[in-house]
Scaffold this motif. Structure first.
Motif, PDB file in Angstrom:
ATOM      1  N   LEU A  32       6.223  46.885   8.223  1.00  0.00           N
ATOM      2  CA  LEU A  32       7.142  46.514   7.417  1.00  0.00           C
ATOM      3  C   LEU A  32       7.005  46.428   6.271  1.00  0.00           C
ATOM      4  O   LEU A  32       5.556  46.563   5.467  1.00  0.00           O
ATOM      5  N   GLN A  33       7.881  46.471   5.026  1.00  0.00           N
ATOM      6  CA  GLN A  33       7.486  46.664   3.309  1.00  0.00           C
ATOM      7  C   GLN A  33       8.881  45.848   3.726  1.00  0.00           C
ATOM      8  O   GLN A  33       9.466  45.281   3.913  1.00  0.00           O
ATOM      9  N   LEU A  46       7.367  46.379  -3.247  1.00  0.00           N
ATOM     10  CA  LEU A  46       6.103  46.104  -3.206  1.00  0.00           C
ATOM     11  C   LEU A  46       4.702  45.654  -2.562  1.00  0.00           C
ATOM     12  O   LEU A  46       3.544  45.801  -2.951  1.00  0.00           O
ATOM     13  N   VAL A  47       4.907  45.771  -1.205  1.00  0.00           N
ATOM     14  CA  VAL A  47       3.710  46.058  -0.255  1.00  0.00           C
ATOM     15  C   VAL A  47       4.084  46.281   1.096  1.00  0.00           C
ATOM     16  O   VAL A  47       5.248  46.764   1.675  1.00  0.00           O
ATOM     17  N   THR A  48       3.872  46.873   1.814  1.00  0.00           N
ATOM     18  CA  THR A  48       3.830  47.146   2.892  1.00  0.00           C
ATOM     19  C   THR A  48       2.539  46.836   4.066  1.00  0.00           C
ATOM     20  O   THR A  48       1.296  47.037   2.983  1.00  0.00           O
ATOM     21  N   VAL A  49       2.631  46.160   5.519  1.00  0.00           N
ATOM     22  CA  VAL A  49       1.872  45.310   6.098  1.00  0.00           C
ATOM     23  C   VAL A  49       1.977  45.678   7.412  1.00  0.00           C
ATOM     24  O   VAL A  49       3.041  46.449   7.993  1.00  0.00           O
ATOM     25  N   VAL A  50       0.723  46.540   7.797  1.00  0.00           N
ATOM     26  CA  VAL A  50       0.531  47.008   9.420  1.00  0.00           C
ATOM     27  C   VAL A  50       0.259  46.471  10.318  1.00  0.00           C
ATOM     28  O   VAL A  50       0.439  46.998  11.097  1.00  0.00           O
ATOM     29  N   THR A  51      -0.791  45.979   9.830  1.00  0.00           N
ATOM     30  CA  THR A  51      -1.592  44.706  11.506  1.00  0.00           C
ATOM     31  C   THR A  51      -0.865  43.296  11.434  1.00  0.00           C
ATOM     32  O   THR A  51      -0.198  42.814  10.507  1.00  0.00           O
ATOM     33  N   VAL A  55      -2.107  39.459   5.834  1.00  0.00           N
ATOM     34  CA  VAL A  55      -2.000  38.574   4.511  1.00  0.00           C
ATOM     35  C   VAL A  55      -2.105  39.566   3.538  1.00  0.00           C
ATOM     36  O   VAL A  55      -3.542  40.042   3.189  1.00  0.00           O
ATOM     37  N   LYS A  56      -1.182  40.114   2.663  1.00  0.00           N
ATOM     38  CA  LYS A  56      -1.996  40.727   1.627  1.00  0.00           C
ATOM     39  C   LYS A  56      -0.693  39.052   0.283  1.00  0.00           C
ATOM     40  O   LYS A  56       0.510  39.101   0.516  1.00  0.00           O
ATOM     41  N   LYS A  57      -1.800  40.008  -0.715  1.00  0.00           N
ATOM     42  CA  LYS A  57      -1.400  39.200  -1.941  1.00  0.00           C
ATOM     43  C   LYS A  57      -1.274  40.142  -2.694  1.00  0.00           C
ATOM     44  O   LYS A  57      -1.771  41.087  -3.126  1.00  0.00           O
ATOM     45  N   LEU A  58       0.059  39.763  -3.738  1.00  0.00           N
ATOM     46  CA  LEU A  58      -0.131  40.176  -5.084  1.00  0.00           C
ATOM     47  C   LEU A  58       0.333  39.557  -6.485  1.00  0.00           C
ATOM     48  O   LEU A  58       1.747  38.545  -6.169  1.00  0.00           O
ATOM     49  N   LYS A  59      -0.932  38.988  -6.982  1.00  0.00           N
ATOM     50  CA  LYS A  59      -0.915  38.387  -7.784  1.00  0.00           C
ATOM     51  C   LYS A  59      -0.204  36.797  -7.199  1.00  0.00           C
ATOM     52  O   LYS A  59      -0.803  36.120  -6.358  1.00  0.00           O
ATOM     53  N   THR A  62       2.765  36.090  -1.970  1.00  0.00           N
ATOM     54  CA  THR A  62       2.035  36.182  -0.347  1.00  0.00           C
ATOM     55  C   THR A  62       2.585  36.580   0.544  1.00  0.00           C
ATOM     56  O   THR A  62       3.536  36.317   1.055  1.00  0.00           O
ATOM     57  N   PHE A  63       1.987  38.264   1.165  1.00  0.00           N
ATOM     58  CA  PHE A  63       2.721  38.488   2.667  1.00  0.00           C
ATOM     59  C   PHE A  63       2.081  38.373   3.666  1.00  0.00           C
ATOM     60  O   PHE A  63       1.337  38.574   3.500  1.00  0.00           O
ATOM     61  N   GLN A  64       3.081  37.868   4.456  1.00  0.00           N
ATOM     62  CA  GLN A  64       2.173  37.892   6.099  1.00  0.00           C
ATOM     63  C   GLN A  64       3.022  39.063   7.138  1.00  0.00           C
ATOM     64  O   GLN A  64       4.126  38.457   6.893  1.00  0.00           O
ATOM     65  N   PHE A  65       2.755  39.441   7.711  1.00  0.00           N
ATOM     66  CA  PHE A  65       3.264  40.272   9.013  1.00  0.00           C
ATOM     67  C   PHE A  65       3.027  39.580   9.613  1.00  0.00           C
ATOM     68  O   PHE A  65       1.809  38.556  10.272  1.00  0.00           O
ATOM     69  N   GLY A  66       4.323  39.123  11.212  1.00  0.00           N
ATOM     70  CA  GLY A  66       3.557  38.105  11.739  1.00  0.00           C
ATOM     71  C   GLY A  66       2.189  38.620  12.723  1.00  0.00           C
ATOM     72  O   GLY A  66       2.423  40.008  13.231  1.00  0.00           O
ATOM     73  N   ASP A  67       2.344  37.798  13.876  1.00  0.00           N
ATOM     74  CA  ASP A  67       1.087  38.424  14.850  1.00  0.00           C
ATOM     75  C   ASP A  67       1.413  39.231  15.830  1.00  0.00           C
ATOM     76  O   ASP A  67       1.087  40.571  15.915  1.00  0.00           O
ATOM     77  N   ALA A  68       3.279  38.937  16.052  1.00  0.00           N
ATOM     78  CA  ALA A  68       3.562  40.040  17.243  1.00  0.00           C
ATOM     79  C   ALA A  68       4.715  41.487  16.527  1.00  0.00           C
ATOM     80  O   ALA A  68       4.842  41.914  17.335  1.00  0.00           O
TER      81      ALA A  68
END
Lengths: 109, 115
Positions: A32-33, A46-51, A55-59, A62-68
């Motif tokens: 997801l982006q 801003l960010v792409t989450v893949v796994t 959790v990715k941080k940009l200053k 904080t972006f989180q991709f759900g476990d599922a």
């Protein structure tokens, strides 16, 4: 049918407060982006989450991709007026980006 | 290279007139996309090109809409016999195939108002 549901649609808070916005789906995504779009401009990635669980941080963001891998969240710490904008989540499928409707965020000074 | 450029930034036209928008992508990008965004919505896909070939058109792209990318560089989007419902922001994006994270770069858009 809206594949990505973003909530809330609108959020207006005072500078310095924390906030979380959500992107939910019943579908599973490989990634997801998150984009931010300022008035009169195009979206900026801003960010792409893949796994799942990532959790990715940009200053202060904080972006989180759900476990599922069906949902994602964006948390902003100590919001500033410069964070004002439309926050869009999106996924890539069949050679194109598909966007949610976005969360319109307004930070009051 | 200054990114994706769109021209004009704003266009006001009377219902029934034809309008044409231009997009200049990042020069090394072979994929070019057009999206439409109305108030309160995220951008919606219209069509995309790989080089000069138009590979997909959305059902949103009625017969009044036509897009071209004649030399695989810039693209134009024409709307014939404009209607008030065509009022929207028209966004162009470009990328290179195989880019990790998909690497879409959007232009600032053309805001169309049909009166």
């Amino acid at each position: 049918t809206q594949l990505l549901e973003q909530s809330p649609q609108f959020l207006s808070i005072q500078e310095g407060e924390n906030l979380t916005v959500y992107c939910n789906s019943s579908s599973v995504f490989s990634s997801l982006q998150w984009y931010r779009q300022e008035p009169g401009e195009g979206p900026v990635l801003l960010v792409t989450v893949v796994t799942g669980g990532e959790v990715k941080k940009l200053k202060r963001l904080t972006f989180q991709f759900g476990d599922a891998r069906k949902d994602s969240s964006l948390h902003i710490t100590a919001a500033q007026p410069g964070d004002t904008g439309l926050y869009l989540c999106a996924f890539h499928r069949d050679d194109k980006i598909i966007f949610g409707k976005g969360t319109r965020l307004h930070i009051l000074p | 290279d200054t990114g994706v450029s769109q021209d004009p930034r704003h266009k006001i036209t009377k219902r029934g007139q034809n309008v044409t928008f231009r997009c200049d992508p990042i020069s090394e990008h072979n994929r070019l996309y057009w999206y439409r965004q109305t108030l309160g919505q995220g951008p919606e896909f219209l069509t995309y090109f790989q080089n000069e070939a138009q590979l997909e058109k959305s059902r949103l792209l009625s017969d009044r809409f036509s897009a071209e990318r004649p030399k695989g560089s810039f693209s134009t989007l024409e709307i014939q016999r404009t209607e008030q419902g065509d009022s929207a922001m028209y966004l162009c994006a470009s990328r290179t195939t195989g880019t990790r994270g998909y690497g879409y770069t959007f232009g600032s858009g053309t805001r169309l108002t049909v009166v």
